[in-house]
Scaffold this motif. Structure first.
Motif, PDB file in Angstrom:
ATOM      1  N   ILE A 162      -3.178  13.111  -2.740  1.00  0.00           N
ATOM      2  CA  ILE A 162      -2.677  13.145  -1.356  1.00  0.00           C
ATOM      3  C   ILE A 162      -3.705  12.551  -0.398  1.00  0.00           C
ATOM      4  CG2 ILE A 162      -2.029  14.688   0.532  1.00  0.00           C
ATOM      5  CD1 ILE A 162      -0.845  16.566  -1.608  1.00  0.00           C
ATOM      6  N   VAL A 163      -4.977  12.896  -0.601  1.00  0.00           N
ATOM      7  CA  VAL A 163      -6.043  12.354   0.259  1.00  0.00           C
ATOM      8  C   VAL A 163      -6.145  10.846   0.096  1.00  0.00           C
ATOM      9  CG1 VAL A 163      -8.535  12.327   0.650  1.00  0.00           C
ATOM     10  CG2 VAL A 163      -7.355  14.506   0.329  1.00  0.00           C
ATOM     11  N   LEU A 164      -6.114  10.368  -1.156  1.00  0.00           N
ATOM     12  CA  LEU A 164      -6.188   8.928  -1.416  1.00  0.00           C
ATOM     13  C   LEU A 164      -5.003   8.194  -0.798  1.00  0.00           C
ATOM     14  CD1 LEU A 164      -7.419   8.502  -5.113  1.00  0.00           C
ATOM     15  CD2 LEU A 164      -8.464   7.532  -3.066  1.00  0.00           C
ATOM     16  N   THR A 165      -3.819   8.745  -0.976  1.00  0.00           N
ATOM     17  CA  THR A 165      -2.612   8.128  -0.400  1.00  0.00           C
ATOM     18  C   THR A 165      -2.719   8.052   1.113  1.00  0.00           C
ATOM     19  OG1 THR A 165      -1.264   8.982  -2.227  1.00  0.00           O
ATOM     20  CG2 THR A 165      -0.110   8.279  -0.222  1.00  0.00           C
ATOM     21  N   SER A 166      -3.098   9.164   1.736  1.00  0.00           N
ATOM     22  CA  SER A 166      -3.212   9.209   3.199  1.00  0.00           C
ATOM     23  C   SER A 166      -4.246   8.215   3.698  1.00  0.00           C
ATOM     24  CB  SER A 166      -3.585  10.629   3.649  1.00  0.00           C
ATOM     25  OG  SER A 166      -2.624  11.571   3.221  1.00  0.00           O
ATOM     26  N   ALA A 167      -5.397   8.164   3.023  1.00  0.00           N
ATOM     27  CA  ALA A 167      -6.460   7.249   3.439  1.00  0.00           C
ATOM     28  C   ALA A 167      -6.009   5.801   3.339  1.00  0.00           C
ATOM     29  CB  ALA A 167      -7.705   7.486   2.580  1.00  0.00           C
ATOM     30  N   ASN A 168      -5.340   5.454   2.232  1.00  0.00           N
ATOM     31  CA  ASN A 168      -4.873   4.077   2.048  1.00  0.00           C
ATOM     32  C   ASN A 168      -3.837   3.698   3.095  1.00  0.00           C
ATOM     33  OD1 ASN A 168      -5.679   2.479  -0.680  1.00  0.00           O
ATOM     34  ND2 ASN A 168      -5.884   4.675  -0.984  1.00  0.00           N
ATOM     35  N   VAL A 169      -2.882   4.599   3.342  1.00  0.00           N
ATOM     36  CA  VAL A 169      -1.817   4.310   4.307  1.00  0.00           C
ATOM     37  C   VAL A 169      -2.387   4.167   5.718  1.00  0.00           C
ATOM     38  CG1 VAL A 169       0.243   5.231   5.421  1.00  0.00           C
ATOM     39  CG2 VAL A 169      -0.001   5.386   2.938  1.00  0.00           C
ATOM     40  N   LEU A 170      -3.260   5.088   6.110  1.00  0.00           N
ATOM     41  CA  LEU A 170      -3.802   5.076   7.472  1.00  0.00           C
ATOM     42  C   LEU A 170      -4.761   3.907   7.701  1.00  0.00           C
ATOM     43  CD1 LEU A 170      -4.451   8.897   7.971  1.00  0.00           C
ATOM     44  CD2 LEU A 170      -2.594   7.521   8.935  1.00  0.00           C
ATOM     45  N   LEU A 171      -5.430   3.459   6.642  1.00  0.00           N
ATOM     46  CA  LEU A 171      -6.379   2.354   6.785  1.00  0.00           C
ATOM     47  C   LEU A 171      -5.735   0.985   6.586  1.00  0.00           C
ATOM     48  CD1 LEU A 171      -9.479   3.817   4.875  1.00  0.00           C
ATOM     49  CD2 LEU A 171      -9.266   3.460   7.343  1.00  0.00           C
ATOM     50  N   SER A 172      -4.500   0.961   6.046  1.00  0.00           N
ATOM     51  CA  SER A 172      -3.860  -0.322   5.736  1.00  0.00           C
ATOM     52  C   SER A 172      -3.674  -1.234   6.943  1.00  0.00           C
ATOM     53  CB  SER A 172      -2.520  -0.094   5.028  1.00  0.00           C
ATOM     54  OG  SER A 172      -1.592   0.559   5.872  1.00  0.00           O
ATOM     55  N   VAL A 199       0.847  -1.200   0.000  1.00  0.00           N
ATOM     56  CA  VAL A 199       0.000   0.000   0.000  1.00  0.00           C
ATOM     57  C   VAL A 199       0.878   1.244   0.000  1.00  0.00           C
ATOM     58  CG1 VAL A 199      -1.745   1.307   1.273  1.00  0.00           C
ATOM     59  CG2 VAL A 199      -1.898  -1.184   1.155  1.00  0.00           C
ATOM     60  N   LEU A 200       1.902   1.258   0.851  1.00  0.00           N
ATOM     61  CA  LEU A 200       2.824   2.390   0.896  1.00  0.00           C
ATOM     62  C   LEU A 200       3.534   2.576  -0.444  1.00  0.00           C
ATOM     63  CD1 LEU A 200       4.349   1.601   4.384  1.00  0.00           C
ATOM     64  CD2 LEU A 200       3.134   3.705   3.831  1.00  0.00           C
ATOM     65  N   ALA A 201       3.815   1.470  -1.124  1.00  0.00           N
ATOM     66  CA  ALA A 201       4.566   1.526  -2.373  1.00  0.00           C
ATOM     67  C   ALA A 201       3.753   2.104  -3.519  1.00  0.00           C
ATOM     68  CB  ALA A 201       5.066   0.123  -2.738  1.00  0.00           C
ATOM     69  N   PHE A 202       2.483   1.726  -3.604  1.00  0.00           N
ATOM     70  CA  PHE A 202       1.729   2.069  -4.803  1.00  0.00           C
ATOM     71  C   PHE A 202       0.582   3.060  -4.591  1.00  0.00           C
ATOM     72  CE2 PHE A 202       3.443  -2.248  -5.839  1.00  0.00           C
ATOM     73  CZ  PHE A 202       4.347  -1.813  -6.793  1.00  0.00           C
ATOM     74  N   ALA A 203       0.202   3.329  -3.340  1.00  0.00           N
ATOM     75  CA  ALA A 203      -0.856   4.309  -3.090  1.00  0.00           C
ATOM     76  C   ALA A 203      -0.523   5.688  -3.659  1.00  0.00           C
ATOM     77  CB  ALA A 203      -1.156   4.397  -1.589  1.00  0.00           C
ATOM     78  N   PRO A 204       0.738   6.167  -3.560  1.00  0.00           N
ATOM     79  CA  PRO A 204       1.041   7.489  -4.129  1.00  0.00           C
ATOM     80  C   PRO A 204       0.916   7.560  -5.648  1.00  0.00           C
ATOM     81  CG  PRO A 204       2.718   6.839  -2.526  1.00  0.00           C
ATOM     82  CD  PRO A 204       1.888   5.623  -2.814  1.00  0.00           C
ATOM     83  N   LEU A 205       0.803   6.396  -6.308  1.00  0.00           N
ATOM     84  CA  LEU A 205       0.751   6.363  -7.776  1.00  0.00           C
ATOM     85  C   LEU A 205      -0.644   6.016  -8.296  1.00  0.00           C
ATOM     86  CD1 LEU A 205       4.106   4.422  -8.341  1.00  0.00           C
ATOM     87  CD2 LEU A 205       3.752   6.889  -8.359  1.00  0.00           C
ATOM     88  N   ILE A 206      -1.644   6.034  -7.421  1.00  0.00           N
ATOM     89  CA  ILE A 206      -2.995   5.621  -7.811  1.00  0.00           C
ATOM     90  C   ILE A 206      -3.522   6.461  -8.967  1.00  0.00           C
ATOM     91  CG2 ILE A 206      -5.417   5.689  -7.074  1.00  0.00           C
ATOM     92  CD1 ILE A 206      -4.551   4.608  -4.389  1.00  0.00           C
ATOM     93  N   ILE A 207      -3.445   7.780  -8.851  1.00  0.00           N
ATOM     94  CA  ILE A 207      -4.039   8.658  -9.866  1.00  0.00           C
ATOM     95  C   ILE A 207      -3.436   8.418 -11.249  1.00  0.00           C
ATOM     96  CG2 ILE A 207      -4.337  11.044 -10.627  1.00  0.00           C
ATOM     97  CD1 ILE A 207      -6.218  10.411  -8.398  1.00  0.00           C
ATOM     98  N   PRO A 208      -2.116   8.509 -11.435  1.00  0.00           N
ATOM     99  CA  PRO A 208      -1.587   8.279 -12.790  1.00  0.00           C
ATOM    100  C   PRO A 208      -1.808   6.862 -13.302  1.00  0.00           C
ATOM    101  CG  PRO A 208       0.203   8.545 -11.205  1.00  0.00           C
ATOM    102  CD  PRO A 208      -1.048   8.932 -10.508  1.00  0.00           C
ATOM    103  N   CYS A 209      -1.702   5.853 -12.416  1.00  0.00           N
ATOM    104  CA  CYS A 209      -1.869   4.464 -12.864  1.00  0.00           C
ATOM    105  C   CYS A 209      -3.322   4.157 -13.221  1.00  0.00           C
ATOM    106  CB  CYS A 209      -1.361   3.510 -11.788  1.00  0.00           C
ATOM    107  SG  CYS A 209       0.442   3.531 -11.576  1.00  0.00           S
TER     108      CYS A 209
END
Length: 374
Positions: A326-336, A268-278
């Motif tokens: 940023i919101v998506l990344t934070s949500a994924n990391v905090l909920l992981s 999750v930490l690895a790929f959450a920051p890349l959700i939007i472009p991917c």
């Protein structure tokens, strides 16, 4: 750890300063040699803008890191050298891949290269990284899969590297978007690598952030009429793409079981920051396939184009997308630590799909109103 935070700050500042010095020089050369990104029907900008900003990225990153390495040796320190020695195969092969894509991107910006040739080179760069020992060996429960053998992990890693590189390349459609999304990702990678003791990877992340900050300023706030505006071009997007893919897979491989952060899921930490472009690339490819169009021919169907169709300016669309990432990344990391990785993936897909459905409906509504008014 304090010495490494100081090194991270030093490499960040060095990259900011040197990139800030180089970009005006690149602008000067571009205008003298008439090296511009000419506008056409698929591009947003109007007028001639140099697209060679990415030329500054790789030399500044490597110079800053090696300069710190040299200063560390001169001062009698061994920690920097030990860190590089411990990760030598990965670092050296990663640098080779970066240099190759940097040169290919420069050639594409100057004379143009066919997409098939770029794919072949990207695959070769993926092979270099895999050979170094950076590869996806565990999906950590994604699709119910954990450890995977090299016969599956190697080609999967190459595919992921090529996919991420092209995701960054394709999301670079409006001012500040690719650099803004990439900068947010490097902050996540840099902080996490620092916290778990992977210091050399943290320095790479912060060095990448350092070249993106001044570029972002010239790209977003540079005055086009005065010749201060610049694009990163393929040189920049391919270089940043290979760095982000390298860092994300290295983070995925990081063992955090005996650290204070073991509750988080590395994938999750690895790929959450890349959700939007991917996710955007997947959606665009599906749309082109449904429309029976060339999957590799550029169009105006990306997420940023949709926001522009709604009447947003580039200055409004870019921070909207970056903030959402940023919101998506934070949500994924905090909920992981609390949710299964598959649930998080489904939630991300559902969220992104609903957002795009809503945007499409609003665009159609706007077009209908325009037709009625005319």
């Amino acid at each position: 750890m304090l010495i490494w935070w100081l090194n991270a700050l030093a490499v960040l500042l060095l990259c900011i300063v040197f990139t800030g010095i180089l970009i005006p020089k690149i602008l000067l050369i571009a205008f003298r040699k008439k090296l511009f990104d000419e506008p056409d029907e698929r591009k947003i900008h109007r007028g001639t803008v140099p697209r060679l900003g990415g030329i500054a990225f790789e030399p500044v990153i490597l110079f800053s890191i090696f300069f710190l390495f040299g200063m560390n040796l001169i001062s009698g320190g061994s920690s920097f050298g030990n860190e590089i020695k411990a990760n030598a195969p990965e670092l050296f092969m990663g640098i080779c891949a970066l240099i190759i894509l940097y040169l290919v991107g420069m050639a594409d910006d100057l004379i143009g290269i066919k997409y098939r040739a770029k794919f072949v080179v990207q695959i070769f760069c993926g092979i270099l990284i895999v050979v170094s020992g950076i590869w996806i060996d565990n999906l950590q429960g994604l699709f119910g899969i954990h450890e995977i053998p090299p016969v599956i992990g190697y080609p999967l890693t190459i595919f992921v590297i090529v996919f991420i590189v092209n995701s960054i390349n394709l999301i670079d459609g409006i001012d500040g978007l690719a650099s803004g999304l990439s900068a947010a990702a490097t902050i996540v990678y840099g902080i996490f690598f620092m916290l778990v003791g992977k210091y050399i990877y943290a320095l790479i992340a912060f060095a990448t952030l350092g070249v993106l900050i001044p570029f972002f300023y010239f790209n977003v706030f540079g005055n086009q009429e005065q010749g201060h505006k610049i694009f990163m071009g393929d040189t920049g997007s391919l270089s940043i793409g290979i760095l982000l893919s390298f860092l994300s897979i290295a983070l995925l491989q990081t063992d955090i079981t005996n650290t204070p952060y073991q509750q988080f899921t590395p994938i999750v930490l690895a790929f959450a920051p890349l959700i939007i472009p991917c996710f955007d690339v997947v959606r665009v490819i599906i749309h082109r396939f449904k429309e029976h169009r060339n999957l590799f021919k550029p169009d105006k169907n990306h997420i940023h184009h949709k926001l522009l169709y709604l009447g947003m300016s580039q200055r409004a669309a870019m921070p909207t997308i970056v903030f959402t990432s940023i919101v998506l990344t934070s949500a994924n990391v905090l909920l992981s630590p609390y949710l299964d990785v598959n649930i998080l993936l489904v939630a991300d897909i559902l969220f992104y799909t609903l957002i795009n459905i809503w945007l499409t409906s609003q665009i159609k509504k706007r077009q209908t109103q325009t037709v009625k008014q005319n």
